[in-house]
Design an enzyme around this catalytic site. Structure first.
Site, PDB file in Angstrom:
ATOM      1  N   PHE A   1     -20.799 -11.083 -18.315  1.00 42.30           N
ATOM      2  CA  PHE A   1     -19.695 -10.464 -19.063  1.00 42.30           C
ATOM      3  C   PHE A   1     -18.406 -10.393 -18.254  1.00 42.30           C
ATOM      4  O   PHE A   1     -17.309 -10.306 -18.818  1.00 42.30           O
ATOM      5  CB  PHE A   1     -20.109  -9.074 -19.554  1.00 42.30           C
ATOM      6  CG  PHE A   1     -19.986  -7.958 -18.556  1.00 42.30           C
ATOM      7  CD1 PHE A   1     -18.893  -7.095 -18.575  1.00 42.30           C
ATOM      8  CD2 PHE A   1     -20.974  -7.735 -17.609  1.00 42.30           C
ATOM      9  CE1 PHE A   1     -18.791  -6.052 -17.674  1.00 42.30           C
ATOM     10  CE2 PHE A   1     -20.878  -6.699 -16.700  1.00 42.30           C
ATOM     11  CZ  PHE A   1     -19.777  -5.852 -16.732  1.00 42.30           C
ATOM     12  N   LYS A   2     -18.511 -10.455 -16.935  1.00 44.63           N
ATOM     13  CA  LYS A   2     -17.311 -10.362 -16.102  1.00 44.63           C
ATOM     14  C   LYS A   2     -16.339 -11.512 -16.369  1.00 44.63           C
ATOM     15  O   LYS A   2     -15.134 -11.378 -16.140  1.00 44.63           O
ATOM     16  CB  LYS A   2     -17.696 -10.356 -14.625  1.00 44.63           C
ATOM     17  CG  LYS A   2     -18.746  -9.326 -14.228  1.00 44.63           C
ATOM     18  CD  LYS A   2     -18.243  -7.911 -14.332  1.00 44.63           C
ATOM     19  CE  LYS A   2     -19.309  -6.889 -13.990  1.00 44.63           C
ATOM     20  NZ  LYS A   2     -19.666  -6.793 -12.600  1.00 44.63           N
ATOM     21  N   ASP A   3     -16.851 -12.647 -16.874  1.00 47.33           N
ATOM     22  CA  ASP A   3     -15.973 -13.788 -17.163  1.00 47.33           C
ATOM     23  C   ASP A   3     -14.900 -13.435 -18.185  1.00 47.33           C
ATOM     24  O   ASP A   3     -13.790 -13.976 -18.138  1.00 47.33           O
ATOM     25  CB  ASP A   3     -16.784 -14.971 -17.708  1.00 47.33           C
ATOM     26  CG  ASP A   3     -17.667 -15.628 -16.667  1.00 47.33           C
ATOM     27  OD1 ASP A   3     -17.227 -15.745 -15.510  1.00 47.33           O
ATOM     28  OD2 ASP A   3     -18.794 -16.018 -17.016  1.00 47.33           O
TER      29      ASP A   3
END
Length: 465
Positions: free
Chosen positions: A109-111
């Site tokens: 999800f950090k992308d």
């Protein structure tokens, strides 16, 4: 839109200055002076927008110092590497909705935030004819997403600290196999909390920060939080459109408080009733669950679990929530954070009424993680990663009749294959992007968790003039 520090020691600054500043120069975290509100008619007018167009509508309410055409172009470019047209699709499983946030280049999800932030940094540095040295600590996924967000970009060097031997093999490979000249991986002999403390102390050296133009890519950077607000809004729009419901519960696996704080901002921004409840899910590292359930925010030992990105005690984004919890009083925040630094604990029992209006919390055991992955696969043929399983387990415990629950799926299960394969009883097929890592050369420095040693290494390899 002007931004202030939780500790009150800076003059208000515009959005682009918050991005470059990262951590405020007074040691606090940056927040918008006010949170913009969206009325019901505006919210409903967003139905049918693409994820990129919705991201512009949300972000533009917090950003007024980047031209509209440039902001739209930044958003468009940031989501081009994603492999799903919806960017963050919802999968429906018998009353639970899994929000898949792992369709970016590092399958985490950090992308969603870090592709945007990397492009934003490059845009601002080119505009200002400047340079930046990014420093960050990671418990797993932030590091690889940050590296992929800035690798090969001009005017940027990045230094990422991760706890040696405490991230999954795939997470380590994703970081250390990037050998671009502007990427520096440092494996510290300690925990994530040690790395995070070192990074904060380095940022606290104002002269060093100024000389080397240090920038933050951890969730202490407000742009990270802002980009994550978008998928909460997108989920609410989807639920409203498909189920005729106006209230959505979110279950969020969290260790650093950043992802669920984005949900808190979305709740304050959207019309009343759009977000019913925010369920904070932790693993055995339960400092945040204890804070919500007992008012006890106190450090304990970091316990290694199958969800290593959540193996955190001191949550770097908690100070932002503390600011609101303490009536937006910088003086009270300064006193509280000084007490926490000295004693390793804050007792917030007097604030429990307020806290419980904002959150509920569940701590999930390792046995429950495995059981949840097993049952989800057996009942639905759907595979959860261990972090997502923490959130799903919490959601099942807190689910209210008639209120749809969205569970944030924060990573692709193949990133944690050993645990997942144990739970489902069969091998996982690695996505091509992960399989390709196995044969790549790697580069990484193993160092003691010593601030001075690491700061010297950064100075020797940093961009400077």
């Amino acid at each position: 839109m002007q931004y202030i520090s939780t500790r009150g020691g800076i003059t208000a600054v515009p959005f682009t200055e918050t991005v470059k500043m990262g951590l405020a120069t007074d040691g606090g975290l940056l927040l918008p002076r006010t949170i913009p509100r969206v009325d019901r008619s505006t919210f409903e007018s967003w139905q049918g927008l693409s994820y990129q167009d919705l991201a512009f509508e949300v972000m533009a309410r917090f950003i007024d110092d980047i031209p509209v055409s440039d902001l739209k172009a930044l958003i468009k470019r940031s989501y081009e590497p994603f492999d799903h047209p919806d960017i963050a699709p919802l999968v429906h499983l018998d009353g639970l909705h899994i929000l898949e946030l792992f369709h970016g280049p590092t399958l985490a999800f950090k992308d969603i935030a870090l592709q945007f932030l990397g492009n934003l940094f490059e845009y601002l540095l080119r505009r200002d004819d400047s340079f930046m040295n990014i420093i960050g600590a990671t418990s797993g996924d932030t590091g690889s997403a940050a590296i992929y967000g800035v690798r090969g970009k001009e005017r940027l060097n990045i230094f990422i600290l991760h706890p040696h031997g405490r991230v999954s093999p795939i997470q380590e490979r994703q970081m250390t196999s990037v050998t671009d000249a502007n990427v520096f991986n440092i494996a510290i002999q300690g925990t994530f909390d040690d790395g995070q403390s070192i990074v904060k102390d380095i940022f606290g050296d104002v002269a060093f920060k100024g000389r080397y133009h240090l920038g933050a890519i951890n969730s202490i950077n407000w742009a990270r939080i802002l980009a994550q607000v978008v998928y909460y809004v997108a989920s609410c729009l989807h639920i409203t459109s498909h189920e005729n419901d106006r209230a959505t519960t979110f279950a969020v696996p969290t260790g650093n408080f950043g992802d669920i704080f984005a949900g808190y901002i979305a709740k304050k921004m959207l019309p009343e009733g759009c977000i019913s409840k925010l369920v904070l899910a932790t693993n055995a590292n339960d400092i945040l669950a204890r804070m919500i359930n007992q008012g006890d925010y106190s450090l304990g030992p970091v316990i290694a679990t199958s969800s290593p990105s959540m193996d955190i005690q001191a949550a770097s984004n908690f100070e932002r929530y503390l600011y609101y919890l303490l009536d937006s009083s910088p003086q009270h925040v300064v006193a509280a954070m000084a007490r926490f630094k000295e004693q390793g604990s804050l007792q917030l029992e007097d604030c429990l009424g307020h806290i419980r209006r904002d959150f509920v919390a569940v701590s999930v055991t390792e046995e429950e993680v495995l059981q949840t992955i097993t049952e989800c696969y057996r009942n639905h043929g759907y595979i959860l990663d261990p972090h997502t399983a923490v959130g799903v387990r919490a959601a099942l415990q807190q689910r209210a009749q008639g209120i749809p629950t969205v569970c944030l799926a924060t990573a692709h299960p193949a990133k944690f294959a050993a645990t997942v394969e144990q739970a489902i009883g069969r091998p996982l097929d690695l996505p091509a992007s992960l399989a390709a890592l196995l044969d790549l050369p790697t580069r990484c420095e193993i160092m003691a968790a010593d601030r001075q040693q690491i700061q010297t290494y950064i100075a020797n390899h940093a961009l400077h003039r």
